[in-house]
Motif scaffolding. Structure first.
Motif, short mmCIF file in Angstrom:
data_model
loop_
_atom_site.label_atom_id
_atom_site.label_comp_id
_atom_site.label_asym_id
_atom_site.label_seq_id
_atom_site.Cartn_x
_atom_site.Cartn_y
_atom_site.Cartn_z
N LEU A 1 0.84 -1.20 0.00
CA LEU A 1 0.00 0.00 0.00
C LEU A 1 0.87 1.25 0.00
CD1 LEU A 1 -2.73 1.42 0.13
CD2 LEU A 1 -2.72 1.06 2.61
N LEU A 2 1.92 1.26 0.81
CA LEU A 2 2.85 2.38 0.84
C LEU A 2 3.50 2.58 -0.53
CD1 LEU A 2 4.47 4.57 2.35
CD2 LEU A 2 6.08 2.75 3.01
N PHE A 3 3.95 1.49 -1.15
CA PHE A 3 4.57 1.56 -2.47
C PHE A 3 3.60 2.17 -3.49
CE2 PHE A 3 5.23 -0.25 -6.68
CZ PHE A 3 6.55 0.08 -6.92
N ALA A 4 2.36 1.69 -3.49
CA ALA A 4 1.37 2.19 -4.44
C ALA A 4 1.04 3.66 -4.19
CB ALA A 4 0.10 1.34 -4.39
N LEU A 5 0.92 4.05 -2.93
CA LEU A 5 0.66 5.46 -2.62
C LEU A 5 1.79 6.35 -3.14
CD1 LEU A 5 -0.78 5.05 0.98
CD2 LEU A 5 -1.99 6.11 -0.95
N ARG A 6 3.02 5.92 -2.89
CA ARG A 6 4.17 6.71 -3.36
C ARG A 6 4.28 6.71 -4.88
NH1 ARG A 6 8.69 4.94 1.17
NH2 ARG A 6 7.92 6.34 2.81
N LYS A 7 3.91 5.61 -5.50
CA LYS A 7 3.96 5.50 -6.97
C LYS A 7 3.10 6.59 -7.61
CE LYS A 7 2.56 2.36 -10.63
NZ LYS A 7 1.83 1.13 -10.92
N PHE A 8 2.02 6.97 -6.94
CA PHE A 8 1.13 8.00 -7.46
C PHE A 8 1.39 9.37 -6.85
CE2 PHE A 8 -1.17 4.18 -8.70
CZ PHE A 8 -1.48 4.49 -10.02
N GLY A 9 2.60 9.58 -6.33
CA GLY A 9 3.03 10.89 -5.89
C GLY A 9 2.62 11.30 -4.50
N ASN A 10 2.13 10.39 -3.71
CA ASN A 10 1.76 10.71 -2.34
C ASN A 10 2.96 10.55 -1.41
OD1 ASN A 10 -1.32 10.97 -2.46
ND2 ASN A 10 -0.99 9.00 -3.49
N THR A 11 2.93 11.29 -0.32
CA THR A 11 3.90 11.11 0.77
C THR A 11 3.10 10.85 2.03
OG1 THR A 11 3.98 13.50 1.07
CG2 THR A 11 5.73 12.52 -0.26
N PRO A 12 2.59 9.63 2.15
CA PRO A 12 1.67 9.34 3.25
C PRO A 12 2.34 9.32 4.62
CG PRO A 12 2.23 7.33 2.09
CD PRO A 12 2.85 8.47 1.32
N ALA A 13 1.54 9.64 5.62
CA ALA A 13 1.97 9.48 7.01
C ALA A 13 2.04 7.98 7.29
CB ALA A 13 0.97 10.18 7.93
N PRO A 14 2.66 7.59 8.39
CA PRO A 14 2.82 6.16 8.68
C PRO A 14 1.51 5.36 8.65
CG PRO A 14 4.19 7.42 10.14
CD PRO A 14 3.32 8.41 9.40
N ILE A 15 1.60 4.20 8.03
CA ILE A 15 0.48 3.26 7.91
C ILE A 15 0.61 2.26 9.05
CG2 ILE A 15 -0.44 1.39 6.47
CD1 ILE A 15 0.68 2.97 4.04
N THR A 16 -0.50 1.84 9.60
CA THR A 16 -0.50 0.77 10.59
C THR A 16 -1.34 -0.38 10.06
OG1 THR A 16 -2.37 1.68 11.82
CG2 THR A 16 -0.15 2.32 12.55
N ALA A 17 -1.10 -1.56 10.58
CA ALA A 17 -1.85 -2.75 10.15
C ALA A 17 -2.16 -3.62 11.35
CB ALA A 17 -1.04 -3.54 9.13
N LYS A 18 -3.27 -4.31 11.27
CA LYS A 18 -3.65 -5.28 12.29
C LYS A 18 -4.13 -6.53 11.55
CE LYS A 18 -6.25 -5.96 16.48
NZ LYS A 18 -7.01 -5.32 17.55
N ALA A 19 -3.61 -7.67 11.94
CA ALA A 19 -4.00 -8.93 11.31
C ALA A 19 -4.62 -9.85 12.35
CB ALA A 19 -2.79 -9.61 10.68
#
Length: 163
Positions: free
Chosen positions: A63-81
């Motif tokens: 998800l981080l890779f895809a967000l950056r691929k489209f020019g975003n600089t997202p804040a930290p992502i968290t995940a829960k499994a």
């Protein structure tokens, strides 16, 4: 990437169900794994937890890779499994389902091309894509001299094992 890659790990038993894991070819220190009581002592995550970790981590990174691929600089992502561990028809414990929640720290409206990101990020995830399709697992058992005493070639989903 057209060339196949190999990732190696090494395990050494240090206790009842406790193993030290080395990630060969990296500077990563050892990781302790263990089964929870009553089998083990819970000195580390067990394989089911590691599987859920691998799926969640890969999805978050994708998800981080895809967000950056489209020019975003997202804040930290968290995940829960959440991995469900249940008995199959043969009464063997298996992981039939893993649910993953990925939490964005940014408002959806502030992210560029989010619809395109969401449509493709899962395709970038090596682990989730592999687990969803079924993974071939070949198993060999060797004696102290390195002689193969058992060998089992496993196929992915929809195939019988050949021995």
């Amino acid at each position: 990437m057209s060339e196949a890659q190999t990732v190696e790990i090494s395990l050494t038993q240090v206790g009842d169900y406790e193993f030290n894991v080395r990630f060969d070819g990296t500077a990563i220190t050892e990781l302790a794994t263990d089964e929870p009581p009553p089998l083990g002592q819970g000195h580390g995550p067990n394989p089911s937890r590691l599987l859920a970790t691998a799926v969640a981590n890969c999805l978050a990174a994708s998800l981080l890779f895809a967000l950056r691929k489209f020019g975003n600089t997202p804040a930290p992502i968290t995940a829960k499994a959440r991995a469900t561990i249940a008995r199959n028809v043969d009464q063997r414990w298996r992981v039939p389902r893993i649910e993953v929640d990925l939490q964005l720290a940014d408002a959806a409206a502030s992210l560029e091309h989010l619809d395109r990101v969401l449509a493709q990020f899962e395709d970038f995830c090596v682990v989730t894509g592999s687990v969803r399709q079924g993974v071939e697992v070949d198993v060999r058992v060797l004696d102290p001299a390195g002689t193969v005493v058992s060998q089992h070639a496993g196929q992915g989903r929809g195939h019988d094992c050949a021995g």
